[in-house]
Design a protein around this motif. Sequence first.
Motif, PDB file in Angstrom:
ATOM      1  N   SER A 114       0.836  -1.196   0.000  1.00 24.60           N
ATOM      2  CA  SER A 114       0.000   0.000   0.000  1.00 24.60           C
ATOM      3  C   SER A 114       0.872   1.249   0.000  1.00 24.60           C
ATOM      4  O   SER A 114       2.029   1.237   0.420  1.00 24.60           O
ATOM      5  CB  SER A 114      -0.903   0.002   1.235  1.00 24.60           C
ATOM      6  OG  SER A 114      -0.113   0.036   2.420  1.00 24.60           O
ATOM      7  N   GLY A 115       0.303   2.354  -0.473  1.00 22.26           N
ATOM      8  CA  GLY A 115       1.025   3.625  -0.483  1.00 22.26           C
ATOM      9  C   GLY A 115       0.886   4.333  -1.815  1.00 22.26           C
ATOM     10  O   GLY A 115       0.448   3.740  -2.803  1.00 22.26           O
ATOM     11  N   ARG A 116       1.288   5.590  -1.823  1.00 17.94           N
ATOM     12  CA  ARG A 116       1.213   6.361  -3.061  1.00 17.94           C
ATOM     13  C   ARG A 116       2.186   5.844  -4.101  1.00 17.94           C
ATOM     14  O   ARG A 116       1.880   5.760  -5.288  1.00 17.94           O
ATOM     15  CB  ARG A 116       1.513   7.837  -2.775  1.00 17.94           C
ATOM     16  CG  ARG A 116       1.487   8.716  -4.026  1.00 17.94           C
ATOM     17  CD  ARG A 116       1.718  10.173  -3.700  1.00 17.94           C
ATOM     18  NE  ARG A 116       1.757  10.995  -4.902  1.00 17.94           N
ATOM     19  CZ  ARG A 116       0.687  11.487  -5.523  1.00 17.94           C
ATOM     20  NH1 ARG A 116      -0.522  11.213  -5.041  1.00 17.94           N
ATOM     21  NH2 ARG A 116       0.805  12.214  -6.614  1.00 17.94           N
ATOM     22  N   GLY A 117       3.364   5.492  -3.653  1.00 20.89           N
ATOM     23  CA  GLY A 117       4.400   4.985  -4.541  1.00 20.89           C
ATOM     24  C   GLY A 117       5.652   4.724  -3.732  1.00 20.89           C
ATOM     25  O   GLY A 117       5.797   5.231  -2.605  1.00 20.89           O
ATOM     26  N   PRO A 118       6.577   3.944  -4.254  1.00 24.17           N
ATOM     27  CA  PRO A 118       7.752   3.547  -3.481  1.00 24.17           C
ATOM     28  C   PRO A 118       8.850   4.612  -3.458  1.00 24.17           C
ATOM     29  O   PRO A 118       9.076   5.317  -4.433  1.00 24.17           O
ATOM     30  CB  PRO A 118       8.234   2.296  -4.216  1.00 24.17           C
ATOM     31  CG  PRO A 118       7.842   2.551  -5.649  1.00 24.17           C
ATOM     32  CD  PRO A 118       6.534   3.302  -5.578  1.00 24.17           C
ATOM     33  N   GLY A 119       9.511   4.714  -2.319  1.00 19.55           N
ATOM     34  CA  GLY A 119      10.747   5.478  -2.228  1.00 19.55           C
ATOM     35  C   GLY A 119      11.931   4.564  -2.475  1.00 19.55           C
ATOM     36  O   GLY A 119      11.775   3.357  -2.708  1.00 19.55           O
ATOM     37  N   ASP A 120      13.127   5.103  -2.369  1.00 18.98           N
ATOM     38  CA  ASP A 120      14.329   4.314  -2.632  1.00 18.98           C
ATOM     39  C   ASP A 120      14.448   3.152  -1.665  1.00 18.98           C
ATOM     40  O   ASP A 120      14.801   2.026  -2.050  1.00 18.98           O
ATOM     41  CB  ASP A 120      15.566   5.210  -2.543  1.00 18.98           C
ATOM     42  CG  ASP A 120      16.838   4.448  -2.895  1.00 18.98           C
ATOM     43  OD1 ASP A 120      17.002   4.060  -4.067  1.00 18.98           O
ATOM     44  OD2 ASP A 120      17.665   4.230  -1.978  1.00 18.98           O
ATOM     45  N   ARG A 121      14.138   3.389  -0.390  1.00 22.76           N
ATOM     46  CA  ARG A 121      14.236   2.321   0.605  1.00 22.76           C
ATOM     47  C   ARG A 121      13.220   1.216   0.299  1.00 22.76           C
ATOM     48  O   ARG A 121      13.518   0.028   0.477  1.00 22.76           O
ATOM     49  CB  ARG A 121      13.993   2.900   1.996  1.00 22.76           C
ATOM     50  CG  ARG A 121      14.199   1.900   3.127  1.00 22.76           C
ATOM     51  CD  ARG A 121      13.966   2.564   4.475  1.00 22.76           C
ATOM     52  NE  ARG A 121      14.184   1.633   5.565  1.00 22.76           N
ATOM     53  CZ  ARG A 121      13.954   1.919   6.837  1.00 22.76           C
ATOM     54  NH1 ARG A 121      13.505   3.136   7.170  1.00 22.76           N
ATOM     55  NH2 ARG A 121      14.159   1.020   7.777  1.00 22.76           N
ATOM     56  N   ASP A 122      12.049   1.598  -0.148  1.00 19.34           N
ATOM     57  CA  ASP A 122      11.031   0.609  -0.502  1.00 19.34           C
ATOM     58  C   ASP A 122      11.484  -0.260  -1.671  1.00 19.34           C
ATOM     59  O   ASP A 122      11.280  -1.478  -1.670  1.00 19.34           O
ATOM     60  CB  ASP A 122       9.718   1.297  -0.861  1.00 19.34           C
ATOM     61  CG  ASP A 122       9.159   2.130   0.277  1.00 19.34           C
ATOM     62  OD1 ASP A 122       9.377   1.760   1.440  1.00 19.34           O
ATOM     63  OD2 ASP A 122       8.525   3.166  -0.008  1.00 19.34           O
ATOM     64  N   ILE A 123      12.085   0.362  -2.656  1.00 19.90           N
ATOM     65  CA  ILE A 123      12.587  -0.402  -3.805  1.00 19.90           C
ATOM     66  C   ILE A 123      13.646  -1.395  -3.351  1.00 19.90           C
ATOM     67  O   ILE A 123      13.653  -2.563  -3.797  1.00 19.90           O
ATOM     68  CB  ILE A 123      13.146   0.540  -4.886  1.00 19.90           C
ATOM     69  CG1 ILE A 123      12.025   1.384  -5.512  1.00 19.90           C
ATOM     70  CG2 ILE A 123      13.871  -0.258  -5.976  1.00 19.90           C
ATOM     71  CD1 ILE A 123      11.032   0.597  -6.338  1.00 19.90           C
ATOM     72  N   ARG A 124      14.507  -0.987  -2.436  1.00 21.56           N
ATOM     73  CA  ARG A 124      15.535  -1.912  -1.930  1.00 21.56           C
ATOM     74  C   ARG A 124      14.893  -3.098  -1.220  1.00 21.56           C
ATOM     75  O   ARG A 124      15.337  -4.243  -1.371  1.00 21.56           O
ATOM     76  CB  ARG A 124      16.493  -1.178  -0.998  1.00 21.56           C
ATOM     77  CG  ARG A 124      17.389  -0.154  -1.683  1.00 21.56           C
ATOM     78  CD  ARG A 124      18.613   0.172  -0.838  1.00 21.56           C
ATOM     79  NE  ARG A 124      18.263   0.673   0.488  1.00 21.56           N
ATOM     80  CZ  ARG A 124      18.060   1.952   0.784  1.00 21.56           C
ATOM     81  NH1 ARG A 124      18.152   2.872  -0.185  1.00 21.56           N
ATOM     82  NH2 ARG A 124      17.770   2.327   2.019  1.00 21.56           N
TER      83      ARG A 124
END
Length: 366
Positions: free
Chosen positions: A126-136
């Motif tokens: 869930s969320g608006r979109g991923p940040g760099d940490r989320d992608i990792r």
Amino acid sequence: MPIAGVSRSGDDRTVTLLEKLVMTSLKRELPTRADALQVLAGEDELVDVVAAAFKVRREFFGRRVKLNTIVNLKSGLCPEDCAYCSQRLGSTADILKYSWIDSVEAAQLAGDAVAAGVKRVCLVASGRGPGDRDIRRVESVIGAIKDEHPQVEICVCLGLLQAGQAERLRAAGAYAYSHNLNTSEQRYGDICTTHTYGDRVETLQRAARGGLSPCSGAIFGMGESDDEIVDLAFALRELDPDSVPVNFLIPFEGTPLGGRWELTPERCLRILALFRFCFPDVEVRLAGGREIHLRGLQVLALHVANSIFLGDYLTSEGQPGADDLQLIADAGFTVEGLDHTTSPDVRHDLVTPRRRGAGTSPRRDA
């Protein structure tokens, strides 16, 4: 023998709407708007509509059913206000809320699904979109799954993508990116105000440019008209997705659309048939809400869609996996990629367990 609805008088032959739709679809051409609207209008018997759609499904996919499953990496607390979603900003729906599960747990859930015959694992957060940490984090999950199951397709659904993120997911081993348009452009502002229809289109385009297979579909049962359904189908066709999930609204209490029960099994099947005619050689996936809206007619839906989710959805329970596998076997279909010599009784043991974060689907009599 002509398909249902075709009449003959001597040597004269009248081509009906349904035969025209079949012929058009087999040539991979888009139906006319007038013909598409007729599918939804209900003038042809439902069984004839399903039979016509099955001719197209059988031509491109035989009697195979592709199984997919969802691994919910992060649940609830979303800042977006999508009216249909139990995880939306301001939702009071009774669902579990948790932050990111670790890669070991995610890989275990994926492995259980693969054992059941699942070919595609959908990683959702869930969320608006991923940040760099989320992608990792997602890169780590993808790696853990691919280490154990290199053959499985991994689809990622993280919201709106930023520049370069699709390329990173592809490099990590993701196969597809899922981001539904959900409803027509003219209605989009009625169901969401925190992002736009154009934002969703841009994300799909970024995913495709980044080498990911685009997956995009819709949710029905939110008050859309026949014209708006056709608008959405045609807009999706222009985006050329490789897979098209068709969801039916799960009306969670505590959301703006809670208590909205406007779909019937027939309406759902006509929508599915329209999408088969519009996407003849594309994976049409029977997705959320099928159990509560199609009810006893789920088996007919298998004659139109060639792909389903096995197990639970994001925040609601799906039909038990054993029941889905029995449904497929009883209808004379086979699971794509699963050993077709395996008996249905053996397959009953290969089911996905209830997963963390899945609540109870609302019922019409709740």
